[in-house]
Design a protein around this motif. Structure first.
Motif, PDB file in Angstrom:
ATOM      1  N   THR A   1       0.718  -1.263   0.057  1.00  0.00           N
ATOM      2  CA  THR A   1      -0.322  -0.028   0.026  1.00  0.00           C
ATOM      3  C   THR A   1       0.931   1.194  -0.007  1.00  0.00           C
ATOM      4  O   THR A   1       1.819   1.388   0.819  1.00  0.00           O
ATOM      5  CB  THR A   1      -0.827   0.032   1.372  1.00  0.00           C
ATOM      6  OG1 THR A   1      -1.842  -1.242   1.152  1.00  0.00           O
ATOM      7  CG2 THR A   1      -1.773   1.334   1.340  1.00  0.00           C
TER       8      THR A   1
ATOM      9  N   ARG B   1      -2.347   1.057 -21.374  1.00  0.00           N
ATOM     10  CA  ARG B   1      -1.719   0.304 -20.317  1.00  0.00           C
ATOM     11  C   ARG B   1      -0.844   1.007 -19.580  1.00  0.00           C
ATOM     12  O   ARG B   1      -0.746   0.575 -18.236  1.00  0.00           O
ATOM     13  CB  ARG B   1      -0.747  -0.883 -21.394  1.00  0.00           C
ATOM     14  CG  ARG B   1      -1.725  -1.780 -22.028  1.00  0.00           C
ATOM     15  CD  ARG B   1      -0.814  -2.840 -22.727  1.00  0.00           C
ATOM     16  NE  ARG B   1      -0.189  -3.483 -21.819  1.00  0.00           N
ATOM     17  CZ  ARG B   1       1.124  -4.075 -22.137  1.00  0.00           C
ATOM     18  NH1 ARG B   1       1.491  -4.199 -23.494  1.00  0.00           N
ATOM     19  NH2 ARG B   1       1.664  -4.820 -21.381  1.00  0.00           N
TER      20      ARG B   1
ATOM     21  N   ASP C   1      -2.890   2.528 -16.773  1.00  0.00           N
ATOM     22  CA  ASP C   1      -3.248   1.503 -15.730  1.00  0.00           C
ATOM     23  C   ASP C   1      -2.393   1.104 -14.664  1.00  0.00           C
ATOM     24  O   ASP C   1      -2.518   0.714 -13.579  1.00  0.00           O
ATOM     25  CB  ASP C   1      -4.081   0.383 -16.505  1.00  0.00           C
ATOM     26  CG  ASP C   1      -4.634  -0.832 -15.512  1.00  0.00           C
ATOM     27  OD1 ASP C   1      -5.761  -0.308 -14.674  1.00  0.00           O
ATOM     28  OD2 ASP C   1      -4.164  -1.758 -15.376  1.00  0.00           O
ATOM     29  N   LEU C   2      -1.070   0.742 -15.447  1.00  0.00           N
ATOM     30  CA  LEU C   2      -0.030   0.363 -14.706  1.00  0.00           C
ATOM     31  C   LEU C   2       0.635   1.091 -13.689  1.00  0.00           C
ATOM     32  O   LEU C   2       0.942   0.841 -12.533  1.00  0.00           O
ATOM     33  CB  LEU C   2       1.131   0.069 -15.620  1.00  0.00           C
ATOM     34  CG  LEU C   2       0.890  -1.217 -16.480  1.00  0.00           C
ATOM     35  CD1 LEU C   2       1.784  -1.391 -17.417  1.00  0.00           C
ATOM     36  CD2 LEU C   2       0.836  -2.637 -15.695  1.00  0.00           C
TER      37      LEU C   2
ATOM     38  N   ARG D   1      -1.967   1.077 -10.900  1.00  0.00           N
ATOM     39  CA  ARG D   1      -1.645  -0.209  -9.889  1.00  0.00           C
ATOM     40  C   ARG D   1      -0.759   0.108  -8.943  1.00  0.00           C
ATOM     41  O   ARG D   1      -0.896  -0.296  -7.820  1.00  0.00           O
ATOM     42  CB  ARG D   1      -1.586  -1.606 -10.974  1.00  0.00           C
ATOM     43  CG  ARG D   1      -2.748  -1.805 -11.753  1.00  0.00           C
ATOM     44  CD  ARG D   1      -2.596  -2.884 -12.493  1.00  0.00           C
ATOM     45  NE  ARG D   1      -3.805  -3.386 -13.209  1.00  0.00           N
ATOM     46  CZ  ARG D   1      -4.609  -4.229 -12.843  1.00  0.00           C
ATOM     47  NH1 ARG D   1      -4.474  -4.758 -11.558  1.00  0.00           N
ATOM     48  NH2 ARG D   1      -5.602  -4.670 -13.503  1.00  0.00           N
ATOM     49  N   HIS D   2       0.322   0.614  -9.431  1.00  0.00           N
ATOM     50  CA  HIS D   2       1.724   0.824  -8.800  1.00  0.00           C
ATOM     51  C   HIS D   2       1.469   1.825  -7.533  1.00  0.00           C
ATOM     52  O   HIS D   2       1.813   1.676  -6.445  1.00  0.00           O
ATOM     53  CB  HIS D   2       2.865   1.051  -9.705  1.00  0.00           C
ATOM     54  CG  HIS D   2       3.525  -0.091 -10.178  1.00  0.00           C
ATOM     55  ND1 HIS D   2       4.509  -0.782  -9.519  1.00  0.00           N
ATOM     56  CD2 HIS D   2       3.196  -0.665 -11.224  1.00  0.00           C
ATOM     57  CE1 HIS D   2       4.718  -1.784 -10.464  1.00  0.00           C
ATOM     58  NE2 HIS D   2       4.069  -1.854 -11.467  1.00  0.00           N
TER      59      HIS D   2
ATOM     60  N   SER E   1      -2.354  -2.376  -3.066  1.00  0.00           N
ATOM     61  CA  SER E   1      -3.175  -3.338  -2.583  1.00  0.00           C
ATOM     62  C   SER E   1      -4.787  -2.440  -2.442  1.00  0.00           C
ATOM     63  O   SER E   1      -5.516  -3.207  -2.455  1.00  0.00           O
ATOM     64  CB  SER E   1      -2.936  -3.939  -0.854  1.00  0.00           C
ATOM     65  OG  SER E   1      -2.916  -2.809  -0.053  1.00  0.00           O
TER      66      SER E   1
ATOM     67  N   TYR F   1      -5.981  -1.090  -4.985  1.00  0.00           N
ATOM     68  CA  TYR F   1      -6.355  -1.015  -6.578  1.00  0.00           C
ATOM     69  C   TYR F   1      -7.838  -1.551  -6.639  1.00  0.00           C
ATOM     70  O   TYR F   1      -8.717  -0.768  -7.365  1.00  0.00           O
ATOM     71  CB  TYR F   1      -5.417  -1.791  -7.562  1.00  0.00           C
ATOM     72  CG  TYR F   1      -5.921  -1.644  -8.821  1.00  0.00           C
ATOM     73  CD1 TYR F   1      -5.779  -0.706  -9.523  1.00  0.00           C
ATOM     74  CD2 TYR F   1      -6.691  -2.785  -9.576  1.00  0.00           C
ATOM     75  CE1 TYR F   1      -5.713  -0.562 -10.980  1.00  0.00           C
ATOM     76  CE2 TYR F   1      -7.068  -2.561 -10.746  1.00  0.00           C
ATOM     77  CZ  TYR F   1      -6.764  -1.395 -11.364  1.00  0.00           C
ATOM     78  OH  TYR F   1      -7.123  -1.456 -12.937  1.00  0.00           O
ATOM     79  N   ASP F   2      -8.070  -2.370  -6.209  1.00  0.00           N
ATOM     80  CA  ASP F   2      -9.460  -2.903  -6.161  1.00  0.00           C
ATOM     81  C   ASP F   2     -10.495  -2.146  -5.511  1.00  0.00           C
ATOM     82  O   ASP F   2     -11.810  -1.852  -5.951  1.00  0.00           O
ATOM     83  CB  ASP F   2      -9.762  -4.249  -5.435  1.00  0.00           C
ATOM     84  CG  ASP F   2      -9.119  -5.569  -6.409  1.00  0.00           C
ATOM     85  OD1 ASP F   2      -8.547  -5.241  -7.751  1.00  0.00           O
ATOM     86  OD2 ASP F   2      -8.600  -6.396  -5.770  1.00  0.00           O
TER      87      ASP F   2
ATOM     88  N   ARG G   1     -10.393   1.095  -5.939  1.00  0.00           N
ATOM     89  CA  ARG G   1      -9.903   2.580  -6.370  1.00  0.00           C
ATOM     90  C   ARG G   1     -10.909   3.687  -6.439  1.00  0.00           C
ATOM     91  O   ARG G   1     -10.890   4.799  -6.263  1.00  0.00           O
ATOM     92  CB  ARG G   1      -9.130   2.412  -7.676  1.00  0.00           C
ATOM     93  CG  ARG G   1     -10.071   1.800  -8.787  1.00  0.00           C
ATOM     94  CD  ARG G   1      -9.330   1.197 -10.117  1.00  0.00           C
ATOM     95  NE  ARG G   1     -10.065   0.691 -10.861  1.00  0.00           N
ATOM     96  CZ  ARG G   1     -10.365  -0.624 -10.833  1.00  0.00           C
ATOM     97  NH1 ARG G   1     -10.060  -1.333 -10.014  1.00  0.00           N
ATOM     98  NH2 ARG G   1     -11.152  -1.230 -12.018  1.00  0.00           N
TER      99      ARG G   1
ATOM    100  N   ASP H   1      -9.691   6.459 -13.692  1.00  0.00           N
ATOM    101  CA  ASP H   1      -9.542   5.359 -14.484  1.00  0.00           C
ATOM    102  C   ASP H   1      -9.077   5.246 -15.588  1.00  0.00           C
ATOM    103  O   ASP H   1      -8.278   4.150 -15.958  1.00  0.00           O
ATOM    104  CB  ASP H   1     -11.013   5.014 -14.517  1.00  0.00           C
ATOM    105  CG  ASP H   1     -11.586   4.555 -13.086  1.00  0.00           C
ATOM    106  OD1 ASP H   1     -10.784   4.539 -12.199  1.00  0.00           O
ATOM    107  OD2 ASP H   1     -12.857   4.520 -12.931  1.00  0.00           O
TER     108      ASP H   1
ATOM    109  N   PRO I   1       6.419   0.958 -14.239  1.00  0.00           N
ATOM    110  CA  PRO I   1       5.561  -0.082 -14.969  1.00  0.00           C
ATOM    111  C   PRO I   1       6.262  -1.298 -15.238  1.00  0.00           C
ATOM    112  O   PRO I   1       7.440  -1.362 -15.292  1.00  0.00           O
ATOM    113  CB  PRO I   1       4.798   0.667 -15.994  1.00  0.00           C
ATOM    114  CG  PRO I   1       5.920   1.592 -16.484  1.00  0.00           C
ATOM    115  CD  PRO I   1       6.586   2.188 -15.175  1.00  0.00           C
TER     116      PRO I   1
END
Length: 545
Positions: free
Chosen positions: A2, A188, A191-192, A195-196, A200, A202-203, A205, A235, A483
């Motif tokens: 996190t 891509r 999104d990467l 995510r970084h 944790s 990310y889900d 967000r 997003d 990424p």
């Protein structure tokens, strides 16, 4: 994993838009001295402004749009950035703002600007416009005579030859020298980065976006930013959806930048998206407006979104700028052309009365060595990402009585409230060491800090040392900015140069000027051990203590 709050990683290492509302630089400059009019060329007052990290030219555009409200002056804007991609975007935006109205209407220009400036994905017609303009600029940059004839407002004379070569390479990439979206897979890469950044979280967000918007941006004055537009930008990277969402398909290559990443003690060039993924482009034009009706609320909620206000402000800005674009296409008396373009526009906005000078990268600490810059500027603007360059050497370039405007980190989402105060205090210390004092009677602001140059400025040889150990507020952890390796591609303009040259580029001093040629085997082995860039446009840690 996190990401801890306050890491600064959401701001990124390259800035594509400002984190403060656009300013009228004439309103921020010292009062006009009528006695100085005889000393200027052709009896016209001049305003010399030095801008560090202004990024998107919003202050310059607003100053030109408001020129009719002030006595007639000739503007000299000296712009210093820490990467050539930002310089290229400056040139593209000014070309768009000064486009002939007969070739491109006001609404089309405004929408094109918003998409190129703030969206990660473009509509095909807008992408075609970017390619055409980039191809034109790529042909003009190496031809000074043609450049001066077609773009008289632009001056690249101060740039080094290798910087001009690298600038041409940037335009070549925008023009499509590498075909296909795989050359810059923006979706891509975006999104990467998310995510970084979230790790944790990310889900969850959507909940993170809600928290950052309501508990941070709204509390700091940006209440007009709507949750739907903020979520969409977080997003997908699309801030301004002016058409159907399915129309945005082409990656916005103007947001691509190269970074040098460590590999076994050497540097490997990689292209990616290293910009802001936390705050968004809504602050620059979307939270303030001269039309108060756009800011009214109903049942405690704003009736207009930041996107609506941004589109209105940019449209009015380009409407006022119409007269400045006429000298290259219109014939006849400039005053008549100005009156024809805008019924209320007066001769104050002479079409040829401004010049944008781009200075070499990393030259902030060396400008005072040139007599033409020493004590020249009436106004100095420093963005929050360039505060570490505020020094007695830079202060020596400001004339006695000149003003200093420093952008604060108010809208940096990753920064806590106590860190904002620490940053503001540090800005005051650096300004005082550079020979500035707070402006008497200046209005209180959490967005900008305003100072005035004292008569007895600090000696240039003095060195500002931090009083305490640097805090790790805005230093990105190594694993966040990089990424996954399979999406990184070395830019064609990069080169296998000596370690000294690569180090200088990493520090934002010199660009890569020749194509990078790596075998597939060496490239694959290099990408296995990439580390994050060490240089960032994020405010330096020592500037926060």
């Amino acid at each position: 994993m996190t990401t801890p709050a306050g890491s600064g990683t959401g701001f990124g290492s390259v800035s594509w838009w400002g984190l403060s509302p656009a300013l009228d630089l004439q309103a921020e400059s010292p009062p006009v001295d009528p006695d100085s009019q005889a000393k200027t060329e052709h009896g016209t007052l001049e305003l010399d402004v030095l801008l560090l990290g202004s990024v998107d030219g919003r202050h310059l555009l607003r100053t030109l749009a408001q020129a009719s409200l002030w006595p007639r002056r000739r503007f000299h804007f000296y712009v210093l950035e820490n990467n050539l991609e930002a310089v290229a975007r400056h040139m593209l935006f000014f070309n768009l703002a000064l486009e002939d109205p007969e070739k491109m209407g006001l609404q089309e220009r405004s929408e094109t600007f918003l998409e190129v400036w703030g969206n990660s994905l473009l509509r095909p017609p807008v992408a075609a416009f970017v390619r055409a303009q980039a191809d034109r600029l790529a042909r003009l940059v190496p031809e000074p005579d043609c450049l001066a004839e077609q773009l008289p407002w632009l001056s690249l004379g101060a740039l080094k030859f290798r910087e001009r070569d690298a600038l041409e390479a940037v335009f070549r990439f925008w023009a499509g020298a590498e075909k296909g979206p795989e050359a810059f897979p923006m979706s891509r890469l975006w999104d990467l980065r998310i995510r970084h950044y979230l790790g944790s979280r990310y889900d969850a967000r959507r909940g993170v976006s809600d928290w950052d918007l309501h508990m941070k941006l709204h509390d700091r004055g940006a209440r007009v930013i709507h949750i739907n537009e903020f979520r969409r930008w977080r997003d997908t990277g699309v801030a301004f959806e002016l058409r159907d969402s399915s129309a945005y398909q082409v990656p916005n290559r103007t947001m691509a930048s190269g970074r040098l990443l460590s590999h076994r003690g050497e540097r490997v060039a990689a292209r990616g998206y290293w910009g802001d993924i936390a705050t968004g482009p809504f602050v620059a034009f979307g939270i303030e407006t001269d039309d108060e009706s756009l800011l009214r609320t109903s049942n405690g909620q704003p009736v207009k979104t930041a996107g609506d206000i941004t589109q209105h402000n940019v449209t009015e800005l380009f409407r006022a700028l119409a007269a400045w674009g006429y000298p290259s296409t219109a014939q006849g008396d400039p005053e008549e052309v100005s009156d024809k373009a805008n019924g209320t526009q007066e001769s104050a906005s002479c079409p040829e009365s401004f010049t944008v000078h781009f200075l070499p990268l990393g030259s902030a600490q060396a400008l005072h060595y040139k007599s033409c810059y020493k004590g020249r500027f009436q106004l100095l603007y420093v963005a929050c990402g360039m505060v570490h360059l505020l020094s007695p050497e830079l202060g020596a370039c400001v004339a006695p009585g000149g003003h200093l405007i420093v952008e604060l980190a108010r809208y940096l989402v990753d920064v806590r409230q106590e860190q904002l105060q620490a940053f503001s205090d540090r800005v005051g210390e650096l300004a005082q060491a550079a020979g500035f004092t707070p402006q008497p009677g200046a209005r209180s602001s959490e967005t900008f800090a305003r100072f005035c140059k004292t008569g007895d400025s600090a000696p240039v040889a003095s060195v500002v040392e931090p009083r305490t150990q640097p805090c790790e507020v805005l230093v990105p952890p190594p694993e966040v900015l990089v990424p996954p390796l399979e999406v990184l591609a070395p830019p064609p303009e990069a080169t296998n140069q000596s370690s000294e040259d690569l180090t200088q580029l990493l520090q934002g001093q010199t660009p890569l000027s020749e194509p990078l040629k790596l075998s597939s085997e060496s490239q694959a082995s290099s990408l296995k051990a990439l580390a994050s860039p060490t240089e960032s446009q994020t405010p330096k840690p020592e500037s926060l203590t």
